[in-house]
Design a protein around this motif. Sequence first.
Motif, PDB file in Angstrom:
ATOM      1  N   LEU A  47      80.809  65.885  29.637  1.00  0.00           N
ATOM      2  CA  LEU A  47      81.035  65.676  28.208  1.00  0.00           C
ATOM      3  C   LEU A  47      82.368  66.251  27.758  1.00  0.00           C
ATOM      4  O   LEU A  47      82.908  67.178  28.380  1.00  0.00           O
ATOM      5  CB  LEU A  47      79.913  66.354  27.406  1.00  0.00           C
ATOM      6  N   ARG A  48      82.861  65.731  26.646  1.00  0.00           N
ATOM      7  CA  ARG A  48      84.008  66.373  25.993  1.00  0.00           C
ATOM      8  C   ARG A  48      83.551  67.723  25.454  1.00  0.00           C
ATOM      9  O   ARG A  48      82.399  67.886  25.036  1.00  0.00           O
ATOM     10  CB  ARG A  48      84.533  65.500  24.865  1.00  0.00           C
ATOM     11  N   PRO A  49      84.446  68.725  25.436  1.00  0.00           N
ATOM     12  CA  PRO A  49      84.058  70.076  25.002  1.00  0.00           C
ATOM     13  C   PRO A  49      83.386  70.128  23.636  1.00  0.00           C
ATOM     14  O   PRO A  49      82.421  70.862  23.440  1.00  0.00           O
ATOM     15  CB  PRO A  49      85.391  70.838  25.005  1.00  0.00           C
ATOM     16  N   GLN A  50      83.872  69.333  22.676  1.00  0.00           N
ATOM     17  CA  GLN A  50      83.290  69.394  21.332  1.00  0.00           C
ATOM     18  C   GLN A  50      81.864  68.849  21.308  1.00  0.00           C
ATOM     19  O   GLN A  50      81.003  69.356  20.564  1.00  0.00           O
ATOM     20  CB  GLN A  50      84.162  68.630  20.330  1.00  0.00           C
ATOM     21  N   ASN A  51      81.591  67.839  22.135  1.00  0.00           N
ATOM     22  CA  ASN A  51      80.242  67.297  22.198  1.00  0.00           C
ATOM     23  C   ASN A  51      79.300  68.241  22.940  1.00  0.00           C
ATOM     24  O   ASN A  51      78.125  68.377  22.571  1.00  0.00           O
ATOM     25  CB  ASN A  51      80.240  65.925  22.879  1.00  0.00           C
ATOM     26  N   LEU A  52      79.806  68.882  23.984  1.00  0.00           N
ATOM     27  CA  LEU A  52      78.991  69.860  24.708  1.00  0.00           C
ATOM     28  C   LEU A  52      78.571  70.996  23.785  1.00  0.00           C
ATOM     29  O   LEU A  52      77.396  71.388  23.740  1.00  0.00           O
ATOM     30  CB  LEU A  52      79.783  70.412  25.899  1.00  0.00           C
ATOM     31  N   THR A  53      79.518  71.535  23.032  1.00  0.00           N
ATOM     32  CA  THR A  53      79.252  72.686  22.169  1.00  0.00           C
ATOM     33  C   THR A  53      78.193  72.387  21.113  1.00  0.00           C
ATOM     34  O   THR A  53      77.396  73.257  20.764  1.00  0.00           O
ATOM     35  CB  THR A  53      80.552  73.133  21.477  1.00  0.00           C
ATOM     36  N   SER A  54      78.170  71.168  20.615  1.00  0.00           N
ATOM     37  CA  SER A  54      77.281  70.835  19.501  1.00  0.00           C
ATOM     38  C   SER A  54      75.909  70.328  19.932  1.00  0.00           C
ATOM     39  O   SER A  54      75.109  69.922  19.084  1.00  0.00           O
ATOM     40  CB  SER A  54      77.941  69.790  18.602  1.00  0.00           C
ATOM     41  N   LEU A  55      75.596  70.340  21.220  1.00  0.00           N
ATOM     42  CA  LEU A  55      74.318  69.803  21.694  1.00  0.00           C
ATOM     43  C   LEU A  55      73.137  70.458  20.984  1.00  0.00           C
ATOM     44  O   LEU A  55      73.017  71.688  20.938  1.00  0.00           O
ATOM     45  CB  LEU A  55      74.190  69.997  23.204  1.00  0.00           C
ATOM     46  N   THR A  56      72.275  69.621  20.439  1.00  0.00           N
ATOM     47  CA  THR A  56      71.133  70.071  19.651  1.00  0.00           C
ATOM     48  C   THR A  56      69.863  69.413  20.180  1.00  0.00           C
ATOM     49  O   THR A  56      69.851  68.223  20.482  1.00  0.00           O
ATOM     50  CB  THR A  56      71.325  69.701  18.165  1.00  0.00           C
ATOM     51  N   PHE A  57      68.803  70.221  20.285  1.00  0.00           N
ATOM     52  CA  PHE A  57      67.521  69.705  20.751  1.00  0.00           C
ATOM     53  C   PHE A  57      66.946  68.714  19.731  1.00  0.00           C
ATOM     54  O   PHE A  57      67.018  68.935  18.518  1.00  0.00           O
ATOM     55  CB  PHE A  57      66.540  70.843  20.993  1.00  0.00           C
ATOM     56  N   ASP A  58      66.411  67.626  20.249  1.00  0.00           N
ATOM     57  CA  ASP A  58      65.784  66.564  19.444  1.00  0.00           C
ATOM     58  C   ASP A  58      66.776  65.801  18.572  1.00  0.00           C
ATOM     59  O   ASP A  58      66.376  65.003  17.730  1.00  0.00           O
ATOM     60  CB  ASP A  58      64.646  67.126  18.577  1.00  0.00           C
ATOM     61  N   VAL A  59      68.055  66.085  18.765  1.00  0.00           N
ATOM     62  CA  VAL A  59      69.116  65.287  18.140  1.00  0.00           C
ATOM     63  C   VAL A  59      69.967  64.652  19.245  1.00  0.00           C
ATOM     64  O   VAL A  59      70.238  63.447  19.228  1.00  0.00           O
ATOM     65  CB  VAL A  59      70.004  66.140  17.212  1.00  0.00           C
ATOM     66  N   HIS A  60      70.375  65.495  20.190  1.00  0.00           N
ATOM     67  CA  HIS A  60      71.124  65.021  21.357  1.00  0.00           C
ATOM     68  C   HIS A  60      70.326  65.181  22.647  1.00  0.00           C
ATOM     69  O   HIS A  60      70.454  64.360  23.557  1.00  0.00           O
ATOM     70  CB  HIS A  60      72.435  65.798  21.506  1.00  0.00           C
ATOM     71  N   LEU A  61      69.564  66.255  22.724  1.00  0.00           N
ATOM     72  CA  LEU A  61      68.797  66.569  23.932  1.00  0.00           C
ATOM     73  C   LEU A  61      67.331  66.227  23.721  1.00  0.00           C
ATOM     74  O   LEU A  61      66.652  66.838  22.887  1.00  0.00           O
ATOM     75  CB  LEU A  61      68.942  68.053  24.274  1.00  0.00           C
ATOM     76  N   PHE A  62      66.847  65.267  24.489  1.00  0.00           N
ATOM     77  CA  PHE A  62      65.444  64.860  24.414  1.00  0.00           C
ATOM     78  C   PHE A  62      64.823  65.151  25.781  1.00  0.00           C
ATOM     79  O   PHE A  62      64.967  64.362  26.716  1.00  0.00           O
ATOM     80  CB  PHE A  62      65.332  63.384  24.050  1.00  0.00           C
ATOM     81  N   VAL A  63      64.188  66.325  25.875  1.00  0.00           N
ATOM     82  CA  VAL A  63      63.672  66.779  27.172  1.00  0.00           C
ATOM     83  C   VAL A  63      62.153  66.683  27.197  1.00  0.00           C
ATOM     84  O   VAL A  63      61.476  67.027  26.228  1.00  0.00           O
ATOM     85  CB  VAL A  63      64.130  68.221  27.478  1.00  0.00           C
ATOM     86  N   ARG A  64      61.643  66.219  28.312  1.00  0.00           N
ATOM     87  CA  ARG A  64      60.209  65.999  28.458  1.00  0.00           C
ATOM     88  C   ARG A  64      59.722  66.671  29.734  1.00  0.00           C
ATOM     89  O   ARG A  64      60.370  66.587  30.785  1.00  0.00           O
ATOM     90  CB  ARG A  64      59.907  64.502  28.496  1.00  0.00           C
ATOM     91  N   ALA A  65      58.576  67.338  29.623  1.00  0.00           N
ATOM     92  CA  ALA A  65      58.047  68.084  30.759  1.00  0.00           C
ATOM     93  C   ALA A  65      57.072  67.275  31.606  1.00  0.00           C
ATOM     94  O   ALA A  65      56.727  67.685  32.718  1.00  0.00           O
ATOM     95  CB  ALA A  65      57.347  69.352  30.250  1.00  0.00           C
TER      96      ALA A  65
END
Length: 225
Positions: A47-65
């Motif tokens: 990722l570009r640094p600005q996009n990496l820094t702003s990563l937010t759960f359930d907005v950018h990160l959708f993780v499933r167990a």
Amino acid sequence: MIRRSCNACTISRDRLWAEVRRQLPHFRTLAKAQAALALKILCYIPLRPQNLTSLTFDVHLFVRAEANAISSLEIAAPEVKNKTDMAFDIPRRTAKMLIEYRDRIAPKIIGHRPDRLFVNADGSPKSQSTVAWLIKTYARRRAGIVLTSHQFRHLSAKVLLDAEPGSFETVRQLLGHKSLKTTVGAYAGIDSRRAARHHQHLIEQALAARPLRNRVKAKPHNAER
């Protein structure tokens, strides 16, 4: 250089994560966890640094167990430099680390589940410069390499082009360039050498795989015609 960098990063982030899981909750533990996750993500998703820094759960990160579930990283067009939506599958091991960080590690330090990936001990967002410092510092201290968050993008492009010379469209899509011209302009400088190396490797593979055949004996000069 590529193999050394990738191996060093892998060892570094795995050791960091093992330390995080053993240590008592502390703001330094939080920084270690974030450094390990940043290195892990950038190795697979540059990722570009600005996009990496702003990563937010359930907005950018959708993780499933759930077993066999697909976790994803998605960035909407308005947040991307070239105004194009970007989406990536998150490797399963990385998704498990993100879930453990969000649900167990970070809450013990900041008192609640974090919304964003990169937060301070008080829960406030980390700045882009702080995240960049974490990545560069831990890569140097633990892996012995000098690699910034942006240089992971160059490393990823080189990995792809060394494996598939001329595959600039694949690189363009991975890095999120709007124009193929941008990608070619940045990475085509040594493509003839890269293509030649790849061609030589394919020839050597073909020769190595060629079955041995009995040689045909030449007829003597005075043999009946």
